[in-house]
Motif scaffolding. Structure first.
Motif, PDB file in Angstrom:
ATOM      1  N   GLN A   1      18.876  28.170  10.978  1.00  0.00           N
ATOM      2  CA  GLN A   1      17.631  27.888  11.700  1.00  0.00           C
ATOM      3  C   GLN A   1      16.641  29.023  11.526  1.00  0.00           C
ATOM      4  O   GLN A   1      17.020  30.186  11.385  1.00  0.00           O
ATOM      5  CB  GLN A   1      17.917  27.707  13.201  1.00  0.00           C
ATOM      6  N   VAL A   2      15.384  28.654  11.479  1.00  0.00           N
ATOM      7  CA  VAL A   2      14.292  29.625  11.381  1.00  0.00           C
ATOM      8  C   VAL A   2      13.363  29.399  12.560  1.00  0.00           C
ATOM      9  O   VAL A   2      13.009  28.251  12.861  1.00  0.00           O
ATOM     10  CB  VAL A   2      13.522  29.460  10.055  1.00  0.00           C
ATOM     11  N   GLN A   3      12.985  30.468  13.207  1.00  0.00           N
ATOM     12  CA  GLN A   3      12.025  30.401  14.301  1.00  0.00           C
ATOM     13  C   GLN A   3      10.710  31.032  13.838  1.00  0.00           C
ATOM     14  O   GLN A   3      10.715  32.073  13.180  1.00  0.00           O
ATOM     15  CB  GLN A   3      12.526  31.136  15.543  1.00  0.00           C
ATOM     16  N   LEU A   4       9.616  30.379  14.190  1.00  0.00           N
ATOM     17  CA  LEU A   4       8.289  30.833  13.798  1.00  0.00           C
ATOM     18  C   LEU A   4       7.422  30.988  15.039  1.00  0.00           C
ATOM     19  O   LEU A   4       7.364  30.073  15.868  1.00  0.00           O
ATOM     20  CB  LEU A   4       7.640  29.836  12.841  1.00  0.00           C
ATOM     21  N   VAL A   5       6.748  32.127  15.149  1.00  0.00           N
ATOM     22  CA  VAL A   5       5.868  32.368  16.278  1.00  0.00           C
ATOM     23  C   VAL A   5       4.500  32.773  15.762  1.00  0.00           C
ATOM     24  O   VAL A   5       4.362  33.789  15.071  1.00  0.00           O
ATOM     25  CB  VAL A   5       6.422  33.472  17.201  1.00  0.00           C
ATOM     26  N   GLU A   6       3.501  31.949  16.062  1.00  0.00           N
ATOM     27  CA  GLU A   6       2.134  32.217  15.629  1.00  0.00           C
ATOM     28  C   GLU A   6       1.381  32.999  16.703  1.00  0.00           C
ATOM     29  O   GLU A   6       1.675  32.898  17.894  1.00  0.00           O
ATOM     30  CB  GLU A   6       1.366  30.908  15.365  1.00  0.00           C
ATOM     31  N   SER A  21      -1.353  35.318  12.592  1.00  0.00           N
ATOM     32  CA  SER A  21      -0.074  35.881  12.160  1.00  0.00           C
ATOM     33  C   SER A  21       1.041  34.908  12.481  1.00  0.00           C
ATOM     34  O   SER A  21       0.947  34.144  13.447  1.00  0.00           O
ATOM     35  CB  SER A  21       0.206  37.211  12.862  1.00  0.00           C
ATOM     36  N   CYS A  22       2.086  34.955  11.688  1.00  0.00           N
ATOM     37  CA  CYS A  22       3.257  34.116  11.925  1.00  0.00           C
ATOM     38  C   CYS A  22       4.494  34.950  11.617  1.00  0.00           C
ATOM     39  O   CYS A  22       4.703  35.333  10.459  1.00  0.00           O
ATOM     40  CB  CYS A  22       3.226  32.879  11.053  1.00  0.00           C
ATOM     41  N   ALA A  23       5.267  35.219  12.640  1.00  0.00           N
ATOM     42  CA  ALA A  23       6.485  36.006  12.477  1.00  0.00           C
ATOM     43  C   ALA A  23       7.694  35.093  12.410  1.00  0.00           C
ATOM     44  O   ALA A  23       7.870  34.221  13.272  1.00  0.00           O
ATOM     45  CB  ALA A  23       6.638  36.985  13.633  1.00  0.00           C
ATOM     46  N   ALA A  24       8.500  35.288  11.387  1.00  0.00           N
ATOM     47  CA  ALA A  24       9.704  34.475  11.195  1.00  0.00           C
ATOM     48  C   ALA A  24      10.946  35.254  11.611  1.00  0.00           C
ATOM     49  O   ALA A  24      11.030  36.466  11.399  1.00  0.00           O
ATOM     50  CB  ALA A  24       9.824  34.060   9.734  1.00  0.00           C
ATOM     51  N   SER A  25      11.887  34.542  12.184  1.00  0.00           N
ATOM     52  CA  SER A  25      13.175  35.147  12.545  1.00  0.00           C
ATOM     53  C   SER A  25      14.272  34.111  12.349  1.00  0.00           C
ATOM     54  O   SER A  25      14.005  32.932  12.154  1.00  0.00           O
ATOM     55  CB  SER A  25      13.158  35.645  13.988  1.00  0.00           C
ATOM     56  N   GLY A  26      15.501  34.573  12.390  1.00  0.00           N
ATOM     57  CA  GLY A  26      16.629  33.673  12.178  1.00  0.00           C
ATOM     58  C   GLY A  26      17.112  33.742  10.745  1.00  0.00           C
ATOM     59  O   GLY A  26      17.227  34.813  10.170  1.00  0.00           O
ATOM     60  N   SER A  27      17.326  32.583  10.143  1.00  0.00           N
ATOM     61  CA  SER A  27      17.871  32.502   8.783  1.00  0.00           C
ATOM     62  C   SER A  27      16.774  32.692   7.744  1.00  0.00           C
ATOM     63  O   SER A  27      16.522  31.823   6.900  1.00  0.00           O
ATOM     64  CB  SER A  27      18.569  31.162   8.591  1.00  0.00           C
ATOM     65  N   ILE A  28      16.143  33.840   7.783  1.00  0.00           N
ATOM     66  CA  ILE A  28      14.973  34.084   6.927  1.00  0.00           C
ATOM     67  C   ILE A  28      15.353  34.187   5.462  1.00  0.00           C
ATOM     68  O   ILE A  28      14.504  34.010   4.589  1.00  0.00           O
ATOM     69  CB  ILE A  28      14.213  35.337   7.380  1.00  0.00           C
ATOM     70  N   PHE A  29      16.619  34.455   5.160  1.00  0.00           N
ATOM     71  CA  PHE A  29      17.041  34.567   3.773  1.00  0.00           C
ATOM     72  C   PHE A  29      16.874  33.246   3.041  1.00  0.00           C
ATOM     73  O   PHE A  29      16.803  33.200   1.813  1.00  0.00           O
ATOM     74  CB  PHE A  29      18.498  35.000   3.710  1.00  0.00           C
ATOM     75  N   ALA A  33       9.169  29.669   0.841  1.00  0.00           N
ATOM     76  CA  ALA A  33       7.720  29.664   0.930  1.00  0.00           C
ATOM     77  C   ALA A  33       7.313  29.562   2.398  1.00  0.00           C
ATOM     78  O   ALA A  33       8.082  29.049   3.223  1.00  0.00           O
ATOM     79  CB  ALA A  33       7.118  28.507   0.146  1.00  0.00           C
ATOM     80  N   MET A  34       6.118  30.028   2.685  1.00  0.00           N
ATOM     81  CA  MET A  34       5.544  29.881   4.017  1.00  0.00           C
ATOM     82  C   MET A  34       4.108  29.442   3.873  1.00  0.00           C
ATOM     83  O   MET A  34       3.525  29.520   2.781  1.00  0.00           O
ATOM     84  CB  MET A  34       5.650  31.203   4.798  1.00  0.00           C
ATOM     85  N   GLY A  35       3.551  28.974   4.963  1.00  0.00           N
ATOM     86  CA  GLY A  35       2.167  28.526   4.865  1.00  0.00           C
ATOM     87  C   GLY A  35       1.614  28.086   6.201  1.00  0.00           C
ATOM     88  O   GLY A  35       2.218  28.346   7.253  1.00  0.00           O
ATOM     89  N   TRP A  36       0.467  27.426   6.110  1.00  0.00           N
ATOM     90  CA  TRP A  36      -0.230  26.963   7.303  1.00  0.00           C
ATOM     91  C   TRP A  36      -0.720  25.537   7.120  1.00  0.00           C
ATOM     92  O   TRP A  36      -1.247  25.194   6.062  1.00  0.00           O
ATOM     93  CB  TRP A  36      -1.431  27.863   7.595  1.00  0.00           C
ATOM     94  N   TYR A  37      -0.537  24.752   8.161  1.00  0.00           N
ATOM     95  CA  TYR A  37      -1.161  23.448   8.285  1.00  0.00           C
ATOM     96  C   TYR A  37      -2.133  23.531   9.466  1.00  0.00           C
ATOM     97  O   TYR A  37      -2.063  24.457  10.269  1.00  0.00           O
ATOM     98  CB  TYR A  37      -0.108  22.370   8.595  1.00  0.00           C
ATOM     99  N   LYS A  75       8.266  42.710   7.215  1.00  0.00           N
ATOM    100  CA  LYS A  75       8.102  42.292   8.608  1.00  0.00           C
ATOM    101  C   LYS A  75       8.380  40.809   8.804  1.00  0.00           C
ATOM    102  O   LYS A  75       8.262  40.299   9.918  1.00  0.00           O
ATOM    103  CB  LYS A  75       6.696  42.617   9.094  1.00  0.00           C
ATOM    104  N   ASN A  76       8.718  40.125   7.703  1.00  0.00           N
ATOM    105  CA  ASN A  76       8.959  38.681   7.778  1.00  0.00           C
ATOM    106  C   ASN A  76       7.787  37.965   8.429  1.00  0.00           C
ATOM    107  O   ASN A  76       7.966  37.075   9.272  1.00  0.00           O
ATOM    108  CB  ASN A  76      10.255  38.387   8.548  1.00  0.00           C
TER     109      ASN A  76
END
Length: 114
Positions: A1-6, A21-29, A33-37, A75-76
């Motif tokens: 699981q990945v958690q994202l906090v904007e 900003s968007c910080a990712a945590s959890g299974s970041i490995f 890709a990351m992005g924005w909708y 900083k993920n």
């Protein structure tokens, strides 16, 4: 699981700037890709921009030349620098991460006044 906090949304006048900003945590490995909708009231959610783990970026035509996505792998965190904002940029902006599945943040509201 990945958690994202904007963070970073808010109210700005047309022509102004904001940085999300968007910080990712959890299974970041697992993230490739990351992005924005974004989703404006009464409209479908639309892709704004993405960045791969290798740094390749993609932008919607409506934001090219005004928005810049970047990432800090240490900083993920992924950032969205938004310049020359227009009232039509008003929307809830959602961070996404592509891994074993697509993960979504809860969103942050950007309001651009005319």
């Amino acid at each position: 699981q990945v958690q994202l906090v904007e963070s970073g949304g808010g109210l700005v006048q047309a022509g102004g700037s904001l940085r999300l900003s968007c910080a990712a945590s959890g299974s970041i490995f697992s993230i490739t890709a990351m992005g924005w909708y974004r989703q404006a009231t009464g409209k479908q959610r639309e892709l704004v921009t993405t960045i791969t783990s290798g740094g390749t970026t993609n932008y919607a035509d409506s934001v090219k030349g005004r928005f810049t996505i970047s990432r800090d792998n240490a900083k993920n965190t992924v950032y969205l620098q938004m310049n020359s904002l227009k009232p039509e940029d008003t929307a809830v902006y959602y961070c996404i991460a592509e891994g074993t599945m697509r993960y979504w943040g809860k969103g942050t509201l950007v309001t651009v006044s005319s």
